[in-house]
Motif scaffolding. Structure first.
Motif, PDB file in Angstrom:
ATOM      1  N   GLY A   1      33.405 -68.698  15.869  1.00 53.74           N
ATOM      2  CA  GLY A   1      33.937 -69.941  16.428  1.00 53.74           C
ATOM      3  C   GLY A   1      33.694 -70.013  17.921  1.00 53.74           C
ATOM      4  N   ASP A   2      33.838 -71.203  18.464  1.00 56.90           N
ATOM      5  CA  ASP A   2      33.645 -71.388  19.899  1.00 56.90           C
ATOM      6  C   ASP A   2      34.710 -70.627  20.679  1.00 56.90           C
ATOM      7  OD1 ASP A   2      31.506 -73.111  19.601  1.00 56.90           O
ATOM      8  OD2 ASP A   2      32.809 -74.850  19.353  1.00 56.90           O
ATOM      9  N   PRO A   3      34.395 -70.231  21.910  1.00 60.85           N
ATOM     10  CA  PRO A   3      35.424 -69.577  22.728  1.00 60.85           C
ATOM     11  C   PRO A   3      36.604 -70.524  22.934  1.00 60.85           C
ATOM     12  CG  PRO A   3      33.262 -69.362  23.753  1.00 60.85           C
ATOM     13  CD  PRO A   3      33.094 -70.297  22.596  1.00 60.85           C
ATOM     14  N   GLY A   4      37.809 -69.981  22.847  1.00 56.59           N
ATOM     15  CA  GLY A   4      39.003 -70.792  23.112  1.00 56.59           C
ATOM     16  C   GLY A   4      39.503 -71.588  21.926  1.00 56.59           C
ATOM     17  N   ILE A   5      38.914 -71.425  20.761  1.00 61.50           N
ATOM     18  CA  ILE A   5      39.313 -72.232  19.609  1.00 61.50           C
ATOM     19  C   ILE A   5      40.571 -71.651  18.951  1.00 61.50           C
ATOM     20  CG2 ILE A   5      37.952 -71.143  17.749  1.00 61.50           C
ATOM     21  CD1 ILE A   5      37.861 -74.840  18.445  1.00 61.50           C
ATOM     22  N   GLY A   6      40.811 -70.362  19.155  1.00 60.04           N
ATOM     23  CA  GLY A   6      42.029 -69.759  18.599  1.00 60.04           C
ATOM     24  C   GLY A   6      41.785 -68.592  17.654  1.00 60.04           C
ATOM     25  N   LYS A   7      40.629 -67.935  17.771  1.00 59.05           N
ATOM     26  CA  LYS A   7      40.319 -66.815  16.872  1.00 59.05           C
ATOM     27  C   LYS A   7      41.271 -65.643  17.110  1.00 59.05           C
ATOM     28  CE  LYS A   7      36.147 -66.566  18.501  1.00 59.05           C
ATOM     29  NZ  LYS A   7      36.240 -67.697  19.429  1.00 59.05           N
ATOM     30  N   SER A   8      41.466 -65.296  18.388  1.00 57.55           N
ATOM     31  CA  SER A   8      42.352 -64.174  18.693  1.00 57.55           C
ATOM     32  C   SER A   8      43.774 -64.484  18.245  1.00 57.55           C
ATOM     33  CB  SER A   8      42.354 -63.894  20.197  1.00 57.55           C
ATOM     34  OG  SER A   8      41.051 -63.695  20.655  1.00 57.55           O
ATOM     35  N   THR A   9      44.196 -65.721  18.448  1.00 55.53           N
ATOM     36  CA  THR A   9      45.545 -66.115  18.045  1.00 55.53           C
ATOM     37  C   THR A   9      45.711 -65.981  16.533  1.00 55.53           C
ATOM     38  OG1 THR A   9      45.490 -67.703  19.847  1.00 55.53           O
ATOM     39  CG2 THR A   9      47.249 -67.970  18.249  1.00 55.53           C
ATOM     40  N   LEU A  10      44.736 -66.484  15.780  1.00 57.79           N
ATOM     41  CA  LEU A  10      44.813 -66.420  14.324  1.00 57.79           C
ATOM     42  C   LEU A  10      44.915 -64.970  13.858  1.00 57.79           C
ATOM     43  CD1 LEU A  10      44.540 -67.884  11.543  1.00 57.79           C
ATOM     44  CD2 LEU A  10      42.108 -67.385  11.678  1.00 57.79           C
TER      45      LEU A  10
ATOM     46  N   MET B   1      51.342 -60.863  26.239  1.00 54.97           N
ATOM     47  CA  MET B   1      51.791 -62.213  26.573  1.00 54.97           C
ATOM     48  C   MET B   1      51.552 -63.183  25.426  1.00 54.97           C
ATOM     49  SD  MET B   1      51.148 -62.810  30.634  1.00 54.97           S
ATOM     50  CE  MET B   1      49.734 -63.736  30.341  1.00 54.97           C
ATOM     51  N   ARG B   2      50.387 -63.050  24.781  1.00 62.67           N
ATOM     52  CA  ARG B   2      50.099 -63.926  23.645  1.00 62.67           C
ATOM     53  C   ARG B   2      51.066 -63.627  22.499  1.00 62.67           C
ATOM     54  NH1 ARG B   2      44.796 -63.211  22.290  1.00 62.67           N
ATOM     55  NH2 ARG B   2      44.138 -64.976  23.507  1.00 62.67           N
ATOM     56  N   ALA B   3      51.306 -62.326  22.258  1.00 64.78           N
ATOM     57  CA  ALA B   3      52.190 -61.935  21.162  1.00 64.78           C
ATOM     58  C   ALA B   3      53.593 -62.483  21.381  1.00 64.78           C
ATOM     59  CB  ALA B   3      52.214 -60.419  21.039  1.00 64.78           C
ATOM     60  N   GLU B   4      54.010 -62.546  22.651  1.00 60.81           N
ATOM     61  CA  GLU B   4      55.347 -63.066  22.924  1.00 60.81           C
ATOM     62  C   GLU B   4      55.454 -64.552  22.589  1.00 60.81           C
ATOM     63  OE1 GLU B   4      56.008 -61.731  26.892  1.00 60.81           O
ATOM     64  OE2 GLU B   4      56.793 -59.796  26.175  1.00 60.81           O
ATOM     65  N   ARG B   5      54.340 -65.271  22.739  1.00 60.23           N
ATOM     66  CA  ARG B   5      54.365 -66.693  22.363  1.00 60.23           C
ATOM     67  C   ARG B   5      54.470 -66.840  20.853  1.00 60.23           C
ATOM     68  NH1 ARG B   5      49.682 -69.968  25.533  1.00 60.23           N
ATOM     69  NH2 ARG B   5      50.678 -71.717  24.523  1.00 60.23           N
ATOM     70  N   ILE B   6      53.837 -65.915  20.133  1.00 61.75           N
ATOM     71  CA  ILE B   6      53.747 -66.058  18.680  1.00 61.75           C
ATOM     72  C   ILE B   6      55.045 -65.677  17.979  1.00 61.75           C
ATOM     73  CG2 ILE B   6      52.587 -65.142  16.633  1.00 61.75           C
ATOM     74  CD1 ILE B   6      50.057 -64.984  18.317  1.00 61.75           C
TER      75      ILE B   6
ATOM     76  N   GLU C   1      47.255 -76.094  12.773  1.00 58.44           N
ATOM     77  CA  GLU C   1      47.526 -76.891  13.959  1.00 58.44           C
ATOM     78  C   GLU C   1      47.919 -75.934  15.073  1.00 58.44           C
ATOM     79  OE1 GLU C   1      50.504 -80.532  15.193  1.00 58.44           O
ATOM     80  OE2 GLU C   1      50.846 -79.405  13.371  1.00 58.44           O
ATOM     81  N   MET C   2      47.326 -76.104  16.252  1.00 59.83           N
ATOM     82  CA  MET C   2      47.669 -75.219  17.370  1.00 59.83           C
ATOM     83  C   MET C   2      48.914 -75.762  18.059  1.00 59.83           C
ATOM     84  SD  MET C   2      46.902 -72.494  19.065  1.00 59.83           S
ATOM     85  CE  MET C   2      45.257 -71.855  19.278  1.00 59.83           C
ATOM     86  N   ALA C   3      49.975 -74.971  18.017  1.00 62.67           N
ATOM     87  CA  ALA C   3      51.213 -75.398  18.670  1.00 62.67           C
ATOM     88  C   ALA C   3      51.456 -74.494  19.877  1.00 62.67           C
ATOM     89  CB  ALA C   3      52.364 -75.298  17.679  1.00 62.67           C
ATOM     90  N   SER C   4      52.573 -74.698  20.555  1.00 66.02           N
ATOM     91  CA  SER C   4      52.802 -73.872  21.748  1.00 66.02           C
ATOM     92  C   SER C   4      53.218 -72.462  21.367  1.00 66.02           C
ATOM     93  CB  SER C   4      53.859 -74.516  22.626  1.00 66.02           C
ATOM     94  OG  SER C   4      55.035 -74.648  21.868  1.00 66.02           O
ATOM     95  N   ASP C   5      53.603 -72.255  20.100  1.00 65.40           N
ATOM     96  CA  ASP C   5      53.928 -70.897  19.672  1.00 65.40           C
ATOM     97  C   ASP C   5      53.017 -70.458  18.531  1.00 65.40           C
ATOM     98  OD1 ASP C   5      54.977 -72.768  18.015  1.00 65.40           O
ATOM     99  OD2 ASP C   5      56.871 -71.736  17.652  1.00 65.40           O
ATOM    100  N   GLY C   6      51.724 -70.612  18.752  1.00 60.10           N
ATOM    101  CA  GLY C   6      50.749 -70.104  17.787  1.00 60.10           C
ATOM    102  C   GLY C   6      50.286 -71.160  16.804  1.00 60.10           C
ATOM    103  N   LEU C   7      49.468 -70.718  15.838  1.00 57.38           N
ATOM    104  CA  LEU C   7      48.908 -71.646  14.863  1.00 57.38           C
ATOM    105  C   LEU C   7      49.910 -71.877  13.744  1.00 57.38           C
ATOM    106  CD1 LEU C   7      45.450 -69.953  14.804  1.00 57.38           C
ATOM    107  CD2 LEU C   7      45.747 -72.370  15.273  1.00 57.38           C
TER     108      LEU C   7
HETATM  109  P1  TYD Z   1      42.434 -67.880  21.717  1.00 58.76           P
HETATM  110  O1  TYD Z   1      43.029 -67.323  20.483  1.00 58.76           O
HETATM  111  O2  TYD Z   1      42.479 -67.042  22.934  1.00 58.76           O
HETATM  112  O3  TYD Z   1      40.934 -68.333  21.471  1.00 58.76           O
HETATM  113  P2  TYD Z   1      39.630 -67.448  21.162  1.00 58.76           P
HETATM  114  O4  TYD Z   1      40.062 -66.076  20.842  1.00 58.76           O
HETATM  115  O5  TYD Z   1      38.975 -68.170  20.003  1.00 58.76           O
HETATM  116  O6  TYD Z   1      38.769 -67.530  22.371  1.00 58.76           O
HETATM  117  O7  TYD Z   1      43.173 -69.273  21.940  1.00 58.76           O
HETATM  118  C1  TYD Z   1      42.994 -69.924  23.078  1.00 58.76           C
HETATM  119  C2  TYD Z   1      43.679 -71.247  23.205  1.00 58.76           C
HETATM  120  O8  TYD Z   1      44.807 -71.462  22.402  1.00 58.76           O
HETATM  121  C3  TYD Z   1      44.152 -71.322  24.628  1.00 58.76           C
HETATM  122  O9  TYD Z   1      43.560 -72.464  25.189  1.00 58.76           O
HETATM  123  C4  TYD Z   1      45.617 -71.412  24.558  1.00 58.76           C
HETATM  124  C5  TYD Z   1      45.888 -71.909  23.196  1.00 58.76           C
HETATM  125  N1  TYD Z   1      47.165 -71.435  22.637  1.00 58.76           N
HETATM  126  C6  TYD Z   1      48.136 -72.357  22.306  1.00 58.76           C
HETATM  127  O10 TYD Z   1      47.985 -73.565  22.485  1.00 58.76           O
HETATM  128  N2  TYD Z   1      49.315 -71.909  21.743  1.00 58.76           N
HETATM  129  C7  TYD Z   1      49.552 -70.576  21.518  1.00 58.76           C
HETATM  130  O11 TYD Z   1      50.625 -70.221  21.003  1.00 58.76           O
HETATM  131  C8  TYD Z   1      48.532 -69.649  21.877  1.00 58.76           C
HETATM  132  C9  TYD Z   1      48.749 -68.187  21.652  1.00 58.76           C
HETATM  133  C10 TYD Z   1      47.356 -70.119  22.425  1.00 58.76           C
END
Ligand code: TYD
Ligand code: MG
Length: 455
Positions: free
Chosen positions: A98-107, A136-141, A268-274
């Motif tokens: 996926g593109d950078p920033g799409i949410g792969k690490s979050t997923l 920091m990301r884990a704390e959001r999730i 759906e990307m929300a403020s506390d994860g997908l």
């Molecule tokens: P990330 O998983 O870092 O993307 P990738 O690994 O694909 O590069 O996600 C990045 C975007 O997601 C970043 O712009 C912030 C956003 N985000 C949210 O909107 N809510 C969240 O809870 C988290 C963790 C990230």
């Protein structure tokens, strides 16, 4: 044979190999993607194949092979389980592109959270972010337990040792482009490094029966090898896509050795994860205008899943000689073709009208079943007549204006019924395949003329 260094050129987009530099890749036709890399030939291959096994294996008949039921386990994310074909298979290598920033690490961090919650040991290895950033990301999730371990590392030998020592059930490698091994002289992210790293991970996955999730960035610059380079090596390829500024994300399987492909999962990307979107139709139709000409709901299939989406068209008088056509979310050439069919078969002349077609919600569709919807939306906007908002339509349109049958009409009709639509315009040919559609009026049509008469 002694080890020998050889210089070769790899296309960073598709992994094609050449002995000299070329401007355009003959395999994938991308420009400026060749990068020089040094590969070692001779010795390693010899060392691997050199030791002769005591007994050569015997070929088997199908009957002699025992049937093993793969014991999948659930990720507790229903959308992901669906895309994987019913759960996670132990010992499989899953590529998430996926593109950078799409949410792969979050997923994948959320997958780790769920698996750890199930008392499975998981290891998250990041070569991109510091432990602090991951925390920091884990704390959001949300809340994580101690079954998840984290490691910041890019050296493959250290990673191998750690996996062999910790023996986790699942490992996440974020991302494959940052990993490198001393045995390969090219830079991290080059085709040879990425392939070598994947090979090592593949052996680990099969040998220890750990599931390995590998993140691969899709890159445009061509300096870093893209995920396409390793698609053929892994068991499952998932792509995470979506408009960067729209909240929804689609996880699509394009290859799966353990299940069907072209299944999708919607998030759906929300403020506390997908967050999972269990009912994408409702989500896609949110904010649909009422009593507006040029808008119609169609039913498309994503894998085995029906999804209702809104097709919008705007037909407006051209100001300058040449009419403009814009298609967003559907195929531009298909739109031109449908406009030509309208002009030839129904005499609706749009040669001095601009036509804009948009699939609402930012999703991209290339299924012919949306043709009828595009035709209806165009005619509705052209004639400024509103289409009944309780009606949906689907069907492929041929060059003579005939409406052809499409796959899985029953699922489409039932999805429309579920969401409270009362009328469905569908190809006559598909009509007899639909059963159990009481409560929704089915109108079979053979030609676009009959369909347009319904507006
Ligand atoms: P990330 O998983 O870092 O993307 P990738 O690994 O694909 O590069 O996600 C990045 C975007 O997601 C970043 O712009 C912030 C956003 N985000 C949210 O909107 N809510 C969240 O809870 C988290 C963790 C990230
Ligand atoms: Mg990331």
């Amino acid at each position: 044979m002694a080890a020998k260094n050889k210089t070769v050129y790899f296309c960073q987009n598709c992994g094609h190999e050449e002995n000299k530099w070329l401007g355009q890749c003959p395999a994938c036709k991308e420009w400026n993607t060749f990068v020089e890399e040094t590969v070692v030939t001779g010795a390693p291959g010899k060392a691997r194949g050199g030791t002769k096994r005591a007994q050569t294996p015997r070929a088997l008949t199908l009957r002699e092979i025992e049937h093993v039921q793969e014991d999948r386990y659930s990720s507790h994310i229903a959308e992901l389980d669906r895309v994987l074909g019913g759960g996670i298979v132990p010992g499989s290598l899953v590529l998430v592109g996926g593109d950078p920033g799409i949410g792969k690490s979050t997923l994948l961090l959320q997958v780790c959270q769920k698996l750890a919650g199930d008392e499975r040991d998981v290891l998250y290895i990041s070569g991109e972010e510091s432990l602090h950033q991951i925390k920091m990301r884990a704390e959001r999730i949300g809340i994580f337990n101690d079954h998840l371990k984290l490691l910041c590392e890019t050296d493959l030998d250290t990673i191998r040792e750690t996996i062999e020592r910790e023996k986790p059930q699942a490992v996440v490698i974020d991302s494959i482009q940052t990993m490198s091994s001393d045995l390969v002289s090219s830079a991290p992210g080059s085709v040879s490094q990425v392939r070598d790293s994947t090979n090592v991970l593949l052996q680990l996955a099969k040998g220890l029966a750990v599931t390995v999730f590998v993140v691969g960035h899709v890159t445009k610059e061509g300096q870093v090898a893209g995920p396409r380079v390793l698609e053929h090596m892994v068991d499952t390829v998932l792509y995470f896509e979506g408009e960067r500024y729209a909240a929804y994300r689609i996880l699509r399987s394009v290859k799966n050795r353990f299940g069907p492909t072209h299944e999708i999962g919607v998030f759906e990307m929300a403020s506390d994860g997908l967050k999972e979107v269990a009912n994408p139709s409702e989500y896609m139709l949110e904010g649909k205008p009422q009593e507006a000409p040029g808008s119609v709901v169609v039913c498309c299939m994503e894998g085995t899943r029906p999804m209702l989406v809104e097709v919008q068209a705007l037909v407006a008088r051209t100001n300058f000689g040449y009419p403009r056509r814009t298609a967003s979310g559907c195929d531009y050439n298909r739109l031109n073709l449908l406009i030509a069919v309208l002009s030839k078969r129904l005499g609706i002349d749009m040669s001095d009208e601009d036509a804009y077609v948009n699939i609402a919600g930012g999703i991209k569709l290339n299924e012919p079943a949306i043709d009828l919807g595009i035709i209806l939306a165009l005619v509705s906007s052209y004639s400024n007549k509103v289409i009944d908002e309780h009606m949906i339509a689907f069907g492929e349109v041929g060059l003579s204006g005939e409406i052809r049958g499409v796959t899985m009409p029953q699922q489409r009709v039932l999805e429309a019924k579920k969401l409270g639509y009362t009328t469905c315009l569908l190809p006559q040919a598909s009509l007899r395949q639909v059963k159990g559609a009481e409560g929704i009026r089915l109108i079979g049509v053979r030609h676009i003329e009959e369909a347009v008469a319904q507006i």
